[in-house]
Design a protein around this motif. Structure first.
Motif, PDB file in Angstrom:
ATOM      1  N   PRO A  83       7.368  -6.131   9.866  1.00 24.29           N
ATOM      2  CA  PRO A  83       7.751  -4.922  10.345  1.00 24.29           C
ATOM      3  C   PRO A  83       6.470  -4.120  10.787  1.00 24.29           C
ATOM      4  O   PRO A  83       5.358  -4.113  10.449  1.00 24.29           O
ATOM      5  CB  PRO A  83       8.279  -4.187   9.123  1.00 24.29           C
ATOM      6  CG  PRO A  83       7.675  -5.211   7.986  1.00 24.29           C
ATOM      7  CD  PRO A  83       7.457  -6.513   8.771  1.00 24.29           C
ATOM      8  N   PRO A 116       5.701  12.760  12.631  1.00 25.07           N
ATOM      9  CA  PRO A 116       4.750  11.625  12.953  1.00 25.07           C
ATOM     10  C   PRO A 116       3.211  11.852  12.742  1.00 25.07           C
ATOM     11  O   PRO A 116       2.444  10.746  12.440  1.00 25.07           O
ATOM     12  CB  PRO A 116       4.909  11.403  14.344  1.00 25.07           C
ATOM     13  CG  PRO A 116       6.036  11.991  14.639  1.00 25.07           C
ATOM     14  CD  PRO A 116       6.344  12.971  13.977  1.00 25.07           C
ATOM     15  N   THR A 120       0.909  -1.166  -0.177  1.00 27.08           N
ATOM     16  CA  THR A 120       0.071  -0.014   0.057  1.00 27.08           C
ATOM     17  C   THR A 120       0.808   1.298  -0.031  1.00 27.08           C
ATOM     18  O   THR A 120       1.708   1.241   0.781  1.00 27.08           O
ATOM     19  CB  THR A 120      -1.079   0.120   1.186  1.00 27.08           C
ATOM     20  OG1 THR A 120      -0.116  -0.211   2.206  1.00 27.08           O
ATOM     21  CG2 THR A 120      -2.183  -0.918   0.993  1.00 27.08           C
ATOM     22  N   GLN A 135       1.222   1.421  12.928  1.00 29.00           N
ATOM     23  CA  GLN A 135       0.725   0.744  11.392  1.00 29.00           C
ATOM     24  C   GLN A 135       1.546  -0.532  11.118  1.00 29.00           C
ATOM     25  O   GLN A 135       2.686  -0.775  11.733  1.00 29.00           O
ATOM     26  CB  GLN A 135       1.574   1.937  10.576  1.00 29.00           C
ATOM     27  CG  GLN A 135       0.986   1.638   9.247  1.00 29.00           C
ATOM     28  CD  GLN A 135       1.649   2.845   8.263  1.00 29.00           C
ATOM     29  OE1 GLN A 135       2.193   3.807   8.688  1.00 29.00           O
ATOM     30  NE2 GLN A 135       1.593   2.468   6.972  1.00 29.00           N
ATOM     31  N   LEU A 152      10.388   1.959  13.793  1.00 28.06           N
ATOM     32  CA  LEU A 152      10.204   0.470  13.262  1.00 28.06           C
ATOM     33  C   LEU A 152      10.953  -0.452  14.016  1.00 28.06           C
ATOM     34  O   LEU A 152      12.121  -0.458  14.330  1.00 28.06           O
ATOM     35  CB  LEU A 152      10.921   0.783  11.699  1.00 28.06           C
ATOM     36  CG  LEU A 152      10.709  -0.603  11.063  1.00 28.06           C
ATOM     37  CD1 LEU A 152       9.248  -0.750  10.379  1.00 28.06           C
ATOM     38  CD2 LEU A 152      11.861  -0.448   9.942  1.00 28.06           C
ATOM     39  N   GLN A 172      10.828  -4.313   1.374  1.00 29.64           N
ATOM     40  CA  GLN A 172       9.804  -5.215   1.018  1.00 29.64           C
ATOM     41  C   GLN A 172       9.773  -5.566  -0.276  1.00 29.64           C
ATOM     42  O   GLN A 172       9.369  -6.856  -0.602  1.00 29.64           O
ATOM     43  CB  GLN A 172       8.501  -4.421   1.273  1.00 29.64           C
ATOM     44  CG  GLN A 172       8.303  -4.319   2.884  1.00 29.64           C
ATOM     45  CD  GLN A 172       7.148  -3.659   3.174  1.00 29.64           C
ATOM     46  OE1 GLN A 172       6.920  -2.743   2.507  1.00 29.64           O
ATOM     47  NE2 GLN A 172       6.444  -3.913   4.478  1.00 29.64           N
ATOM     48  N   LEU A 226       3.229  -2.814   8.854  1.00 28.73           N
ATOM     49  CA  LEU A 226       4.188  -2.554   7.617  1.00 28.73           C
ATOM     50  C   LEU A 226       4.258  -3.763   6.497  1.00 28.73           C
ATOM     51  O   LEU A 226       4.676  -3.793   5.576  1.00 28.73           O
ATOM     52  CB  LEU A 226       5.334  -1.907   7.725  1.00 28.73           C
ATOM     53  CG  LEU A 226       5.147  -0.258   8.344  1.00 28.73           C
ATOM     54  CD1 LEU A 226       6.493   0.040   8.894  1.00 28.73           C
ATOM     55  CD2 LEU A 226       4.919   0.694   7.368  1.00 28.73           C
ATOM     56  N   GLN A 284       7.496   7.659  17.603  1.00 27.63           N
ATOM     57  CA  GLN A 284       7.534   6.346  16.775  1.00 27.63           C
ATOM     58  C   GLN A 284       9.026   5.567  16.158  1.00 27.63           C
ATOM     59  O   GLN A 284       9.666   6.460  15.928  1.00 27.63           O
ATOM     60  CB  GLN A 284       6.696   6.711  15.557  1.00 27.63           C
ATOM     61  CG  GLN A 284       5.275   7.331  16.090  1.00 27.63           C
ATOM     62  CD  GLN A 284       4.552   7.630  14.781  1.00 27.63           C
ATOM     63  OE1 GLN A 284       4.554   7.410  13.748  1.00 27.63           O
ATOM     64  NE2 GLN A 284       3.096   7.875  15.200  1.00 27.63           N
ATOM     65  N   HIS A 291      11.178   1.802   4.090  1.00 30.30           N
ATOM     66  CA  HIS A 291      10.348   0.704   4.385  1.00 30.30           C
ATOM     67  C   HIS A 291       9.809  -0.112   3.183  1.00 30.30           C
ATOM     68  O   HIS A 291       9.854  -1.453   3.038  1.00 30.30           O
ATOM     69  CB  HIS A 291       8.809   1.057   5.033  1.00 30.30           C
ATOM     70  CG  HIS A 291       8.936   1.711   6.395  1.00 30.30           C
ATOM     71  ND1 HIS A 291       8.100   2.403   6.856  1.00 30.30           N
ATOM     72  CD2 HIS A 291      10.389   1.592   7.094  1.00 30.30           C
ATOM     73  CE1 HIS A 291       8.611   3.008   8.221  1.00 30.30           C
ATOM     74  NE2 HIS A 291       9.837   2.380   8.070  1.00 30.30           N
ATOM     75  N   LEU A 314       5.368  -0.148  12.650  1.00 32.52           N
ATOM     76  CA  LEU A 314       5.740   1.078  13.236  1.00 32.52           C
ATOM     77  C   LEU A 314       4.899   1.337  14.481  1.00 32.52           C
ATOM     78  O   LEU A 314       3.641   1.204  14.564  1.00 32.52           O
ATOM     79  CB  LEU A 314       4.915   2.113  12.070  1.00 32.52           C
ATOM     80  CG  LEU A 314       5.465   3.574  12.411  1.00 32.52           C
ATOM     81  CD1 LEU A 314       7.145   3.762  12.023  1.00 32.52           C
ATOM     82  CD2 LEU A 314       4.548   4.535  11.594  1.00 32.52           C
TER      83      LEU A 314
END
Lengths: 246, 74
Positions: B32, A61, A48, B47, B25, A74, B49, B23, A70, B34
């Motif tokens: 993973p 944040p 997403t 969240q 990770l 992936q 991930l 926050q 991130h 958050l």
């Protein structure tokens, strides 16, 4: 014996309480008491791309952001894992950093596994190259994509850049989009520089069916069409019927 | 207040540094997340991930769920 029974009774007495506690916890977290359980293995993964696409400057944040540090690992993991056969990319983004967006788009475009993207809500600005980077792209009827020239503070890599540099950067976006979709460069630039569509700005807000008409997106559709297409591409890849045509 | 500038808002009014540290990770069960630290030494999921859609069906991986900070790997 007596004691044992006592403990048992105590344990029994406690059980319903913990159960209610769990249930209330579930309600406060999800708004529902139970979630369907399934085995944790799937051949289709979904990525997403939501909120802003974060670049070199870390967003506070409270912003919803897709961070490339991130996303990129992936994509690498998806490429590496033999159990994963396809990737569904879901977009609802306002855009963001040009270089980070292009990096994600290039990673998706170079993935060896079948990819299908679906634009829900919005795939604006740098979301456009990400949407077209997949093997097949979908857009929902109501979703929109804003096409506009790159706008910046003039600060790139920390120092003010010349107009030529920004122009080149824009050229990279245009080239990527025209290479990965059926839209012509003239049409894309026409949409990009048209006046009167956005408030005090140049560009166009393209709605679902129009995006398909311009050749930017392949089809109008929702999740079922996207999944069906992805399964079809996976089957095609398995049987080795030629190359996936963009 | 209207600021007539082409500079983005986050450059004009930088956020407090402490806000970023809230926050982070972490990996929990190899997934993973958050997370945000709580006063009780736990992490609360902000969240998920993961790209595996089935990870979103498990209640313990849902946003708002907590797990002990010791269970997290980075």
């Amino acid at each position: 014996m007596e004691k044992e029974r006592y403990f048992q009774a105590e344990a029994e007495g406690e059980q319903p309480e913990t159960k209610t506690e769990e249930a209330t916890a579930a309600i406060t977290q999800l708004g529902q008491t139970n979630v369907p359980q399934m085995e944790l293995d799937t051949n289709i993964h979904c990525l997403t791309i939501v909120g802003q696409i974060e670049g070199h400057i870390q967003l506070p944040p409270q912003n919803k952001a897709t961070k490339y540090e991130h996303v990129i690992p992936q994509i690498v993991a998806i490429e590496q894992n033999p159990k994963i056969e396809g990737l569904l990319v879901i977009l609802n983004t306002v855009g963001g950093d040009v270089e980070a967006g292009l990096a994600i788009a290039e990673m998706l475009a170079s993935l060896s596994k079948p990819t299908v993207s679906i634009v829900l809500g919005g795939g604006h600005s740098i979301g456009v190259p990400i949407a077209v980077s997949c093997d097949h792209s979908f857009i929902t009827e109501t979703a929109t994509m804003t096409i506009h020239p790159i706008r910046l503070t003039g600060l790139v890599i920390g120092v003010p850049q010349t107009f030529e540099y920004l122009d080149k950067m824009q050229e990279r976006v245009v080239r990527f989009v025209t290479k990965h979709s059926k839209i012509s460069e003239e049409k894309f630039k026409e949409l990009m520089f048209s006046k009167g569509n956005l408030t005090r700005d140049i560009g166009t807000n393209v709605v679902g069916p129009d995006a398909v008409r311009y050749g930017l997106i392949d089809e109008v559709g929702g999740v079922s069409q996207a999944m069906a297409k992805l399964r079809e591409l996976i089957e095609m890849k398995k049987s080795g019927e030629g190359k996936i045509v963009q | 207040m209207i600021l007539y500038t082409m500079m983005p808002e986050y450059l004009v009014f930088p956020t407090d540094r402490a806000a970023y540290e809230k926050q982070k990770l972490v990996y929990y069960d190899g997934i993973p997340f958050l997370v945000q630290a709580t006063e009780t030494g736990e992490y609360e999921i902000v969240q998920n991930l993961s790209t595996n859609p089935y990870h979103f069906l498990e209640a313990k991986y849902a946003p708002g769920a907590r797990f002990p900070a010791s269970a997290a790997t980075s």
